[in-house]
Design a protein around this motif. Structure first.
Motif, mmCIF file in Angstrom:
data_model
loop_
_atom_site.group_PDB
_atom_site.id
_atom_site.type_symbol
_atom_site.label_atom_id
_atom_site.label_comp_id
_atom_site.label_asym_id
_atom_site.label_seq_id
_atom_site.Cartn_x
_atom_site.Cartn_y
_atom_site.Cartn_z
ATOM 1 N N ALA A 70 -58.163 32.153 -103.354
ATOM 2 C CA ALA A 70 -56.958 32.849 -103.833
ATOM 3 C C ALA A 70 -56.112 31.907 -104.692
ATOM 4 O O ALA A 70 -55.661 32.270 -105.791
ATOM 5 N N LEU A 81 -57.382 33.358 -87.936
ATOM 6 C CA LEU A 81 -56.198 33.269 -87.084
ATOM 7 C C LEU A 81 -55.321 34.480 -87.395
ATOM 8 O O LEU A 81 -54.898 34.658 -88.540
ATOM 9 N N LYS A 97 -55.676 26.122 -92.993
ATOM 10 C CA LYS A 97 -56.723 25.816 -92.017
ATOM 11 C C LYS A 97 -57.436 24.569 -92.536
ATOM 12 O O LYS A 97 -58.267 24.635 -93.443
ATOM 13 N N ALA A 104 -57.474 28.939 -96.901
ATOM 14 C CA ALA A 104 -58.753 28.757 -96.195
ATOM 15 C C ALA A 104 -59.710 28.018 -97.129
ATOM 16 O O ALA A 104 -59.708 26.785 -97.189
ATOM 17 N N ASN A 105 -60.472 28.754 -97.926
ATOM 18 C CA ASN A 105 -61.393 28.094 -98.862
ATOM 19 C C ASN A 105 -60.783 27.852 -100.247
ATOM 20 O O ASN A 105 -61.425 27.260 -101.112
ATOM 21 N N GLY A 106 -59.586 28.346 -100.437
ATOM 22 C CA GLY A 106 -58.872 28.032 -101.678
ATOM 23 C C GLY A 106 -59.163 28.970 -102.843
ATOM 24 O O GLY A 106 -58.706 28.733 -103.965
HETATM 25 P P1 5GP Z 1 -58.843 31.556 -99.330
HETATM 26 O O1 5GP Z 1 -58.853 32.217 -100.677
HETATM 27 O O2 5GP Z 1 -58.073 30.249 -99.318
HETATM 28 O O3 5GP Z 1 -60.236 31.410 -98.750
HETATM 29 O O4 5GP Z 1 -58.113 32.542 -98.333
HETATM 30 C C1 5GP Z 1 -56.751 32.771 -98.504
HETATM 31 C C2 5GP Z 1 -56.380 34.207 -98.279
HETATM 32 O O5 5GP Z 1 -57.183 34.817 -97.271
HETATM 33 C C3 5GP Z 1 -54.953 34.291 -97.818
HETATM 34 O O6 5GP Z 1 -54.183 34.849 -98.858
HETATM 35 C C4 5GP Z 1 -54.968 35.183 -96.609
HETATM 36 O O7 5GP Z 1 -54.505 36.461 -96.957
HETATM 37 C C5 5GP Z 1 -56.404 35.298 -96.194
HETATM 38 N N1 5GP Z 1 -56.752 34.460 -95.024
HETATM 39 C C6 5GP Z 1 -57.599 33.409 -94.993
HETATM 40 N N2 5GP Z 1 -57.768 32.946 -93.762
HETATM 41 C C7 5GP Z 1 -56.997 33.700 -92.971
HETATM 42 C C8 5GP Z 1 -56.750 33.698 -91.552
HETATM 43 O O8 5GP Z 1 -57.288 32.903 -90.755
HETATM 44 N N3 5GP Z 1 -55.875 34.619 -91.091
HETATM 45 C C9 5GP Z 1 -55.268 35.521 -91.910
HETATM 46 N N4 5GP Z 1 -54.405 36.368 -91.349
HETATM 47 N N5 5GP Z 1 -55.480 35.561 -93.239
HETATM 48 C C10 5GP Z 1 -56.336 34.661 -93.771
#
Ligand code: 5GP
Length: 192
Positions: free
Chosen positions: A132, A20, A156, A128-130
């Protein structure tokens, strides 16, 4: 948060690969008035928590964390993305796999800026997947500090990060949870 959901519907762009884009108000151009309301909302939600520091990750988390920190009167520390970890033991580090860039990198926080008495609110733009968040939680734990809560602007909900973090027993509050989104007809549903 109604204002945020309306803005996502109006200006969010759904890309392939479950991405997104919110570049026009959050991730590139920043709508400070909106982000300021986001900061106020995090304060309202976490008002009872004895938070003395906010931790985020560069780059998109920084602006959100700063506008939030004004309402808590606490400093912001941001984890830096590092090319290489220095091995003199002066930093806490974690490996993070980037959802949007599909690569793994190290993030670091100087040991000077997190200590065992810290009670930390973690702030980020997306969940998203957690990965970070797992890295940031790891860093807080390595420092012997505690995570009081996590505030996310857009979760998400159809990806598994939210469930993973909540199963860890950590309080996670997301201001907008996207239940589903469809790139073909540009529709987006939020969790009630
Ligand atoms: P995760 O580590 O939870 O998979 O992803 C989190 C990080 O990925 C967030 O800090 C963000 O920067 C980036 N991110 C994940 N999904 C999206 C998305 O759909 N859009 C944007 N703009 N950034 C995302």
């Amino acid at each position: 948060m109604e204002l945020l959901q309306e803005r996502i519907r109006k200006d969010g762009v759904i890309k392939s690969g479950n991405v997104l884009k919110v570049d026009s108000f959050l991730n590139h151009q920043m709508d400070i008035e909106l982000i300021n309301e986001i900061g106020k909302e995090f304060k309202r939600i976490f008002a009872e928590c004895p938070i003395n520091k906010i931790l985020t990750i560069e780059a998109s988390g920084i602006g959100i964390a700063c506008l939030t920190a004004q309402y808590f009167n606490v400093p912001v520390v941001f984890a830096k993305k590092a090319q290489s970890i220095n091995i003199d033991g002066a930093v806490y580090s974690a490996k993070i796999e980037s959802f949007t860039h599909k690569k793994t990198y190290d993030v670091i926080v100087s040991k000077k800026f997190i200590s065992p008495e810290d009670r930390i609110l973690i702030i980020d733009d997306f969940l998203a997947n957690g990965c970070a968040l797992a890295g940031l939680i790891d860093i807080v734990k390595s420092a012997g500090a505690s995570v009081e809560g996590i505030g996310i602007v857009i979760e998400k909900g159809f990806q598994n990060g939210g469930e993973m973090i909540r199963n860890m027993g950590i309080r996670l509050e997301s201001l907008a949870i996207v239940e589903s989104m469809n790139a073909e007809n540009s529709t987006i549903e939020f969790r009630k």
